[in-house]
Design a protein around this motif. Structure first.
Motif, PDB file in Angstrom:
ATOM      1  N   THR A  58       0.858  -1.186   0.000  1.00  0.00           N
ATOM      2  CA  THR A  58       0.000   0.000   0.000  1.00  0.00           C
ATOM      3  C   THR A  58       0.895   1.237   0.000  1.00  0.00           C
ATOM      4  O   THR A  58       2.101   1.153   0.270  1.00  0.00           O
ATOM      5  CB  THR A  58      -0.877   0.053   1.265  1.00  0.00           C
ATOM      6  OG1 THR A  58      -0.006   0.168   2.416  1.00  0.00           O
ATOM      7  CG2 THR A  58      -1.727  -1.199   1.412  1.00  0.00           C
ATOM      8  N   LYS A 203     -12.201   6.407   0.553  1.00  0.00           N
ATOM      9  CA  LYS A 203     -12.531   4.984   0.472  1.00  0.00           C
ATOM     10  C   LYS A 203     -12.603   4.355   1.866  1.00  0.00           C
ATOM     11  O   LYS A 203     -13.497   3.556   2.158  1.00  0.00           O
ATOM     12  CB  LYS A 203     -11.472   4.278  -0.373  1.00  0.00           C
ATOM     13  CG  LYS A 203     -11.836   2.865  -0.746  1.00  0.00           C
ATOM     14  CD  LYS A 203     -10.754   2.243  -1.600  1.00  0.00           C
ATOM     15  CE  LYS A 203     -10.966   0.751  -1.727  1.00  0.00           C
ATOM     16  NZ  LYS A 203      -9.801   0.095  -2.326  1.00  0.00           N
ATOM     17  N   GLU A 204     -11.657   4.732   2.731  1.00  0.00           N
ATOM     18  CA  GLU A 204     -11.680   4.199   4.102  1.00  0.00           C
ATOM     19  C   GLU A 204     -12.941   4.645   4.838  1.00  0.00           C
ATOM     20  O   GLU A 204     -13.516   3.883   5.611  1.00  0.00           O
ATOM     21  CB  GLU A 204     -10.430   4.664   4.872  1.00  0.00           C
ATOM     22  CG  GLU A 204      -9.178   3.901   4.487  1.00  0.00           C
ATOM     23  CD  GLU A 204      -7.918   4.482   5.112  1.00  0.00           C
ATOM     24  OE1 GLU A 204      -6.985   3.720   5.332  1.00  0.00           O
ATOM     25  OE2 GLU A 204      -7.865   5.696   5.370  1.00  0.00           O
ATOM     26  N   PHE A 207     -15.707   2.552   3.880  1.00  0.00           N
ATOM     27  CA  PHE A 207     -15.653   1.265   4.581  1.00  0.00           C
ATOM     28  C   PHE A 207     -16.114   1.397   6.020  1.00  0.00           C
ATOM     29  O   PHE A 207     -16.768   0.517   6.559  1.00  0.00           O
ATOM     30  CB  PHE A 207     -14.234   0.679   4.497  1.00  0.00           C
ATOM     31  CG  PHE A 207     -14.089  -0.282   3.363  1.00  0.00           C
ATOM     32  CD1 PHE A 207     -13.868   0.178   2.080  1.00  0.00           C
ATOM     33  CD2 PHE A 207     -14.224  -1.640   3.561  1.00  0.00           C
ATOM     34  CE1 PHE A 207     -13.772  -0.705   1.017  1.00  0.00           C
ATOM     35  CE2 PHE A 207     -14.131  -2.537   2.503  1.00  0.00           C
ATOM     36  CZ  PHE A 207     -13.908  -2.066   1.224  1.00  0.00           C
ATOM     37  N   GLY A 236     -13.082  -3.134  -2.765  1.00  0.00           N
ATOM     38  CA  GLY A 236     -12.270  -3.348  -1.571  1.00  0.00           C
ATOM     39  C   GLY A 236     -11.450  -4.621  -1.614  1.00  0.00           C
ATOM     40  O   GLY A 236     -11.709  -5.526  -2.397  1.00  0.00           O
ATOM     41  N   SER A 239      -7.191  -5.512   3.208  1.00  0.00           N
ATOM     42  CA  SER A 239      -6.658  -4.443   4.061  1.00  0.00           C
ATOM     43  C   SER A 239      -7.699  -3.357   4.342  1.00  0.00           C
ATOM     44  O   SER A 239      -7.595  -2.634   5.332  1.00  0.00           O
ATOM     45  CB  SER A 239      -5.411  -3.828   3.416  1.00  0.00           C
ATOM     46  OG  SER A 239      -5.708  -3.370   2.121  1.00  0.00           O
ATOM     47  N   ASP A 240      -8.713  -3.258   3.474  1.00  0.00           N
ATOM     48  CA  ASP A 240      -9.721  -2.214   3.666  1.00  0.00           C
ATOM     49  C   ASP A 240     -10.640  -2.489   4.857  1.00  0.00           C
ATOM     50  O   ASP A 240     -11.194  -1.568   5.438  1.00  0.00           O
ATOM     51  CB  ASP A 240     -10.563  -2.053   2.398  1.00  0.00           C
ATOM     52  CG  ASP A 240      -9.720  -1.560   1.238  1.00  0.00           C
ATOM     53  OD1 ASP A 240      -8.952  -0.609   1.443  1.00  0.00           O
ATOM     54  OD2 ASP A 240      -9.816  -2.141   0.146  1.00  0.00           O
TER      55      ASP A 240
END
Ligand SMILES: [Mn+2]
Length: 324
Positions: A58, A203-204, A207, A236, A239-240
Motif C-alpha cells: 500500500t 474509500k476508508e 468502509f 475493496g 486491508s480495507d
C-alpha cells in the motif's frame, strides 16, 4: 524450542556478508519494521541485503520501504549466507519463501507469536513482547548497531501499530522503554502518527460507513460481514476491512469481535479480536488460522456468507461454554 541469546544472534548477523530478509504475508507495520530495521542496520554495515516479498504494498507501506531493495523473485539460496524471518510463527506465513526455512540453511527466526512450527537454526521467540520490533531493537543493541532516525522510525512504527498505540494488554514497561529509546534516537513520531491515524481516505470512510451501518451483535460478540458483491462494489480488498474487528471489540460489553469478508466465491477471510481475558486465537485455529490470544485471523471455505458467519458464532459459543 530454546531461545538463543541476543548476543548469539547479533554475532551470527555480524559475521554474515549477505543476508536475505523475510516476513509474513499481508505484512503489517510490525512485520515491516522488525525486518527492515535489521535490513538497514546491516546495509549500513556494508552487507549485501535483500528483502524478499511478493506483496502489492500500500501507499503507506511504501513510505516505510523507501530505499529498500525489495525482490519479488524467488530467493536463490546460494547468493546468501544468512536468512532472517521476523514476525512469522508458521511456515505458511512466509508464503512462497517458506522453503528456505525448510532446509538446514543458516536461518534465524525472530518472533513474538506462539510458535507454530517455523524454527530456524537460531531463534528468539518471546510472546511477552508486545511487538516483534522490540526484539529487533534488542538484537540491534546487542550488535551495537547505529540506530539511525530511519531505523528508529521503522521500529517505532512497528511498536506503535502492534500495541494499537500502546493500548492493548500486551503493552508493558518494555514497550514504553523501547519507545523512549527510539524517540531519543530520532524516531519520527509525527510521520508514524500521520501515516497511521491521520490519513483516512474517502474509500476508508466508505468502509467505516459500511461497518457502522451493518454491524451485528450476538451476546457479547460484535461482527460485520461483507459479501463478495458488496466488497466488489466498494472496490475493496482485505486491508480495507482489517480495522473492523478492532473497532468492534472496543464497544462496551463486547468481549469478542470479528469481521468476515468473502474475498472470492466461497472463500472467506476473517479477522478476530478479543478483550483482555478472552481468547480468539483458539477460535481462529479452528478455521486453520492463528495469531495472538486477542488478535487473530483465518481463511476458510464455506457455502455462503451466512454459513461462514454461523460457523464462527457457533465456535465462539462452544468455546465459551467449554470454559464455564
Ligand atoms: Mn507483530
Amino acid at each position: 524450542m530454546k531461545n538463543n541469546s541476543f548476543s548469539q544472534i547479533a554475532d551470527a548477523i555480524k559475521h554474515a556478508k549477505s543476508i536475505a530478509f523475510f516476513t509474513h504475508i499481508d505484512p503489517d507495520l510490525d512485520a515491516i519494521g522488525s525486518a527492515l530495521s535489521l535490513y538497514f542496520a546491516c546495509k549500513n554495515l556494508g552487507k549485501k541485503v535483500t528483502f524478499f516479498s511478493k506483496e502489492n504494498f500500500t501507499e503507506i507501506q511504501l513510505m516505510f520501504l523507501e530505499n529498500c531493495n525489495v525482490s519479488s523473485s524467488m530467493c536463490d539460496a546460494s547468493q546468501f549466507d544468512l536468512f532472517i524471518s521476523t514476525d512469522a510463527p508458521a511456515m505458511y506465513r512466509l508464503g512462497d519463501y517458506a522453503e528456505i526455512f525448510n532446509d538446514k540453511n543458516n536461518t534465524i527466526v525472530i518472533d513474538h507469536h506462539i510458535n507454530c512450527g517455523l524454527i530456524g537454526r537460531q531463534n528468539y521467540v518471546n510472546t511477552e513482547m508486545s511487538s516483534c520490533s522490540e526484539i529487533s531493537y534488542q538484537i540491534l543493541r546487542a550488535m551495537k548497531a547505529n540506530i539511525t532516525p530511519q531505523i528508529a522510525t521503522l521500529l517505532y512504527a512497528g511498536l506503535s501499530s502492534d500495541t494499537f498505540s500502546f493500548i492493548n494488554t500486551k503493552t508493558n514497561s518494555n514497550s514504553f522503554w523501547t519507545a523512549y529509546k527510539l524517540v531519543k534516537a530520532g524516531a519520527d513520531i509525527l510521520k508514524v502518527n500521520e501515516l497511521q491515524y491521520r490519513r483516512h481516505t474517502k474509500k476508508e470512510v466508505e468502509f467505516k460507513k459500511y461497518l457502522w451501518t451493518n454491524f451485528q451483535i450476538v451476546d457479547d460478540c460484535a461482527y460485520c460481514t461483507i459479501p463478495l458483491k458488496e466488497l466488489q462494489a466498494m472496490n475493496g480488498k482485505k486491508s480495507d476491512f482489517d480495522s473492523y474487528s478492532s473497532e468492534l471489540v472496543s464497544l462496551k460489553d463486547i468481549h469478542y469481535s470479528f469481521s468476515l469478508a468473502e474475498t472470492s466465491k466461497g472463500f472467506f477471510e476473517a479477522s478476530f479480536r478479543a478483550k483482555s481475558g478472552y481468547d480468539v486465537r483458539s477460535v481462529a485455529m479452528k478455521f486453520g488460522g492463528g495469531g495472538h490470544i486477542e488478535a487473530a485471523g483465518a481463511k476458510f471455505n464455506a457455502e455462503n456468507i451466512q454459513q461462514a458467519t454461523n460457523m464462527i458464532l457457533d465456535e465462539i459459543k462452544k468455546q465459551k461454554s467449554e470454559k464455564k
